[in-house]
Design an enzyme around this catalytic site. Structure first.
Site, PDB file in Angstrom:
ATOM      1  N   HIS A 223      75.790   8.895  60.083  1.00  0.00           N
ATOM      2  CA  HIS A 223      75.321   7.526  59.791  1.00  0.00           C
ATOM      3  C   HIS A 223      74.404   7.551  58.584  1.00  0.00           C
ATOM      4  O   HIS A 223      73.965   8.609  58.159  1.00  0.00           O
ATOM      5  CB  HIS A 223      74.549   6.975  61.000  1.00  0.00           C
ATOM      6  CG  HIS A 223      73.257   7.706  61.263  1.00  0.00           C
ATOM      7  ND1 HIS A 223      73.204   8.917  61.929  1.00  0.00           N
ATOM      8  CD2 HIS A 223      71.972   7.431  60.910  1.00  0.00           C
ATOM      9  CE1 HIS A 223      71.951   9.341  61.994  1.00  0.00           C
ATOM     10  NE2 HIS A 223      71.180   8.462  61.371  1.00  0.00           N
ATOM     11  N   ASP A 225      70.717   5.597  57.451  1.00  0.00           N
ATOM     12  CA  ASP A 225      69.660   4.815  58.079  1.00  0.00           C
ATOM     13  C   ASP A 225      69.561   3.467  57.356  1.00  0.00           C
ATOM     14  O   ASP A 225      69.714   3.403  56.135  1.00  0.00           O
ATOM     15  CB  ASP A 225      68.318   5.550  57.982  1.00  0.00           C
ATOM     16  CG  ASP A 225      68.326   6.856  58.776  1.00  0.00           C
ATOM     17  OD1 ASP A 225      69.151   6.991  59.690  1.00  0.00           O
ATOM     18  OD2 ASP A 225      67.491   7.734  58.467  1.00  0.00           O
ATOM     19  N   HIS A 280      74.094  11.367  57.163  1.00  0.00           N
ATOM     20  CA  HIS A 280      73.597  12.563  57.847  1.00  0.00           C
ATOM     21  C   HIS A 280      73.944  12.487  59.333  1.00  0.00           C
ATOM     22  O   HIS A 280      74.346  11.432  59.828  1.00  0.00           O
ATOM     23  CB  HIS A 280      72.088  12.724  57.631  1.00  0.00           C
ATOM     24  CG  HIS A 280      71.288  11.524  58.054  1.00  0.00           C
ATOM     25  ND1 HIS A 280      71.221  10.364  57.310  1.00  0.00           N
ATOM     26  CD2 HIS A 280      70.556  11.283  59.163  1.00  0.00           C
ATOM     27  CE1 HIS A 280      70.466   9.475  57.928  1.00  0.00           C
ATOM     28  NE2 HIS A 280      70.047  10.005  59.065  1.00  0.00           N
ATOM     29  N   ARG A 290      66.304  20.761  71.063  1.00  0.00           N
ATOM     30  CA  ARG A 290      65.718  20.378  69.783  1.00  0.00           C
ATOM     31  C   ARG A 290      65.094  18.990  69.878  1.00  0.00           C
ATOM     32  O   ARG A 290      65.621  18.125  70.567  1.00  0.00           O
ATOM     33  CB  ARG A 290      66.810  20.388  68.716  1.00  0.00           C
ATOM     34  CG  ARG A 290      66.391  19.885  67.373  1.00  0.00           C
ATOM     35  CD  ARG A 290      67.459  20.168  66.322  1.00  0.00           C
ATOM     36  NE  ARG A 290      67.007  19.666  65.055  1.00  0.00           N
ATOM     37  CZ  ARG A 290      67.341  18.484  64.558  1.00  0.00           C
ATOM     38  NH1 ARG A 290      68.160  17.687  65.223  1.00  0.00           N
ATOM     39  NH2 ARG A 290      66.866  18.089  63.397  1.00  0.00           N
TER      40      ARG A 290
HETATM   41  C1  LIG Z   1      64.830  -0.313  63.145  1.00  0.00           C
HETATM   42  C2  LIG Z   1      65.979   0.206  63.458  1.00  0.00           C
HETATM   43  C3  LIG Z   1      66.735   1.227  62.651  1.00  0.00           C
HETATM   44  C4  LIG Z   1      67.692   1.796  63.664  1.00  0.00           C
HETATM   45  C5  LIG Z   1      68.065   0.545  64.405  1.00  0.00           C
HETATM   46  C6  LIG Z   1      66.702  -0.079  64.712  1.00  0.00           C
HETATM   47  C7  LIG Z   1      66.019   0.709  65.849  1.00  0.00           C
HETATM   48  C8  LIG Z   1      66.467   2.177  65.904  1.00  0.00           C
HETATM   49  C9  LIG Z   1      66.916   2.800  64.588  1.00  0.00           C
HETATM   50  C10 LIG Z   1      67.878   3.968  64.794  1.00  0.00           C
HETATM   51  C11 LIG Z   1      67.198   5.328  65.049  1.00  0.00           C
HETATM   52  C12 LIG Z   1      68.269   6.431  65.193  1.00  0.00           C
HETATM   53  C13 LIG Z   1      69.375   6.336  64.150  1.00  0.00           C
HETATM   54  C14 LIG Z   1      69.850   4.885  63.977  1.00  0.00           C
HETATM   55  C15 LIG Z   1      71.050   4.829  63.055  1.00  0.00           C
HETATM   56  C16 LIG Z   1      70.080   4.287  65.359  1.00  0.00           C
HETATM   57  O1  LIG Z   1      71.090   4.321  66.004  1.00  0.00           O
HETATM   58  O2  LIG Z   1      68.875   3.719  65.788  1.00  0.00           O
HETATM   59  C17 LIG Z   1      68.684   4.030  63.514  1.00  0.00           C
HETATM   60  C18 LIG Z   1      68.931   2.552  63.183  1.00  0.00           C
HETATM   61  C19 LIG Z   1      69.298   2.301  61.739  1.00  0.00           C
HETATM   62  O3  LIG Z   1      68.688   2.857  60.832  1.00  0.00           O
HETATM   63  O4  LIG Z   1      70.224   1.500  61.544  1.00  0.00           O
HETATM   64  O1  LIG Z   2      67.618  14.568  64.629  1.00  0.00           O
HETATM   65  C1  LIG Z   2      67.874  14.558  63.434  1.00  0.00           C
HETATM   66  O2  LIG Z   2      67.752  15.546  62.729  1.00  0.00           O
HETATM   67  C2  LIG Z   2      68.379  13.299  62.785  1.00  0.00           C
HETATM   68  C3  LIG Z   2      67.759  12.057  63.347  1.00  0.00           C
HETATM   69  C4  LIG Z   2      68.204  10.828  62.634  1.00  0.00           C
HETATM   70  O3  LIG Z   2      69.039  10.857  61.765  1.00  0.00           O
HETATM   71  C5  LIG Z   2      67.607   9.525  62.992  1.00  0.00           C
HETATM   72  O4  LIG Z   2      66.826   9.452  63.954  1.00  0.00           O
HETATM   73  O5  LIG Z   2      67.930   8.543  62.277  1.00  0.00           O
HETATM   74 FE   LIG Z   3      69.172   8.948  60.684  1.00  0.00          FE
END
Ligand SMILES: C=C1C[C@]23C[C@H]1CC[C@H]2[C@@]12CCC[C@@](C)(C(=O)O1)[C@H]2[C@@H]3C(=O)O
Ligand SMILES: O=C(O)CCC(=O)C(=O)O
Ligand SMILES: [Fe+2]
Length: 357
Positions: A223, A225, A280, A290
């Protein structure tokens, strides 16, 4: 079907020798696992020393070539990193029923649960996590730690403050490498005070338990961010991989004392594609669990729109993306996931006014 949290924590999965089918990934779809034929040398993302006099150039190069880098001499106290890591361990070590009392109610946003991107994938990810986006973690922490939640909330507050400082500093350095300053961003001239202009974002505590067949499992699927940038602290066990066309998947080995930074989609928009967001993912491990802690730094708060900086676009260039607020962008992302940037491109015919989401 029970979630990974339920299965793992009640001790079913950890003792398994093989991976259940629902957790078995075919790694042949997007972002191929095959190393590109040209990859002859071991590559890794750069480590940038923030006290280096050339920091702007170094960060600029790292952003343009990788969209990800590690930073040394970042100024975040080691004690605070240790504290948030042990907070995460304490949380994830709790029995599943306890964690589920702090489950997120709103589809993977604040609270305990699966990653928000899970619905876009057929297979389950080998991870659990806790997301903090607003003050609701206070109540969740009170449920998890009735006696010392104040202490744990304090760690989160301190972490947020340190990370916000660092994120702002990185933003101005990276903009500097593009020949602009924070003042060139349209929202810098909005009437509110700077505090309310730079919103928060999220903190995601990630836990990847040991896995019987790590090669066939996925901790967190590929994905980008949806952030301006993300600052990641990983425990001493690696698992993070970044994708680069020329290199394929490259593992980011944890380097003591460093933090890892990913460029997110909002920076991609702001820089009119000059600094692209990085794809990533996180792989898992057969012998070691981890923890990672992501500080996902959003853009400006509230209704402020994020748009390509006009000085970067230039007088004759064209703005590749339409302006969006962060809230709007998160909404689009939750609907179309990896097509979100395409969905706001100005040169995409399917985004014509009669066709928008
Ligand atoms: C403020 C955010 C940004 C979110 C959505 C929302 C709450 C949680 C974040 C994450 C965190 C983990 C990776 C991600 C890809 C996910 O699944 O949840 C992120 C997402 C994004 O960056 O789109
Ligand atoms: O755990 C990791 O190394 C990646 C975490 C991540 O990509 C995320 O929380 O957006
Ligand atoms: Fe991420």
């Amino acid at each position: 079907m029970p979630s990974l949290a339920e299965e793992i924590c009640i001790g079913n999965l950890v003792s398994l020798q093989t991976l259940p089918d629902s957790f078995t990934w075919k790694l042949t779809t997007a972002y191929s696992d095959l190393p590109p034929s040209s990859a002859t040398v071991e590559e890794s993302i750069p480590v940038v020393d923030l006290s280096d006099p050339d920091v702007t150039t170094l960060l600029g190069n790292a952003c343009k070539t990788w969209g990800a880098f590690q930073i040394a001499n970042h100024g975040v106290p080691q004690d605070l990193l240790d504290d948030i890591e042990s907070l995460s361990k304490t949380l994830f070590d709790m029995p599943a029923e306890r964690k589920l009392e702090a489950a997120s109610s709103d589809k993977g946003v604040s609270g305990y649960g699966e990653p928000r991107i899970s619905p876009f994938f057929e297979k389950k990810m080998w991870s659990e996590g806790f997301t903090i986006t607003d003050g609701s973690y206070h109540n969740h922490f009170l449920t998890l730690w009735p006696h010392d939640h104040t202490n744990y909330c304090g760690i989160i507050e301190a972490y947020k403050a340190e990370m916000e400082k660092l994120a702002t500093r990185l933003l101005s350095c990276i903009l500097g490498s593009l020949g602009v300053t924070v003042d060139d961003i349209e929202w810098a001239h909005m009437p509110e005070n700077s505090e309310s202009k730079v919103g928060f974002g999220a903190i995601r505590l990630n836990h990847y338990p040991v896995c019987p067949e790590p090669e066939r499992a996925m901790g967190l699927a590929a994905h980008t961010d949806s952030t301006m940038l993300t600052i990641l602290h990983q425990s001493n066990t690696g698992g993070l991989q970044v994708f680069r066309e020329e290199s394929g998947w490259v593992t980011v080995e944890p380097a003591p004392g460093t933090l890892e930074v990913n460029i997110g989609d909002l920076f991609h928009i702001l820089s009119n594609g000059k600094i692209p967001s990085v794809v990533h993912r996180a792989k898992v491990n057969q012998t070691r669990s981890r923890i990672s802690i992501a500080y996902l730094w959003g853009g400006p708060a509230g209704d402020v729109k994020i748009a390509p900086i006009s000085k970067i676009v230039g007088p004759v260039g064209s703005s590749l993306f339409r302006p969006v607020t962060w809230k709007e962008y998160l909404q689009i992302k939750s609907e179309v996931f990896d097509k979100a940037l395409d969905a706001i491109r100005t040169d995409n015919p399917s985004n014509s006014p009669s066709n928008v989401l």
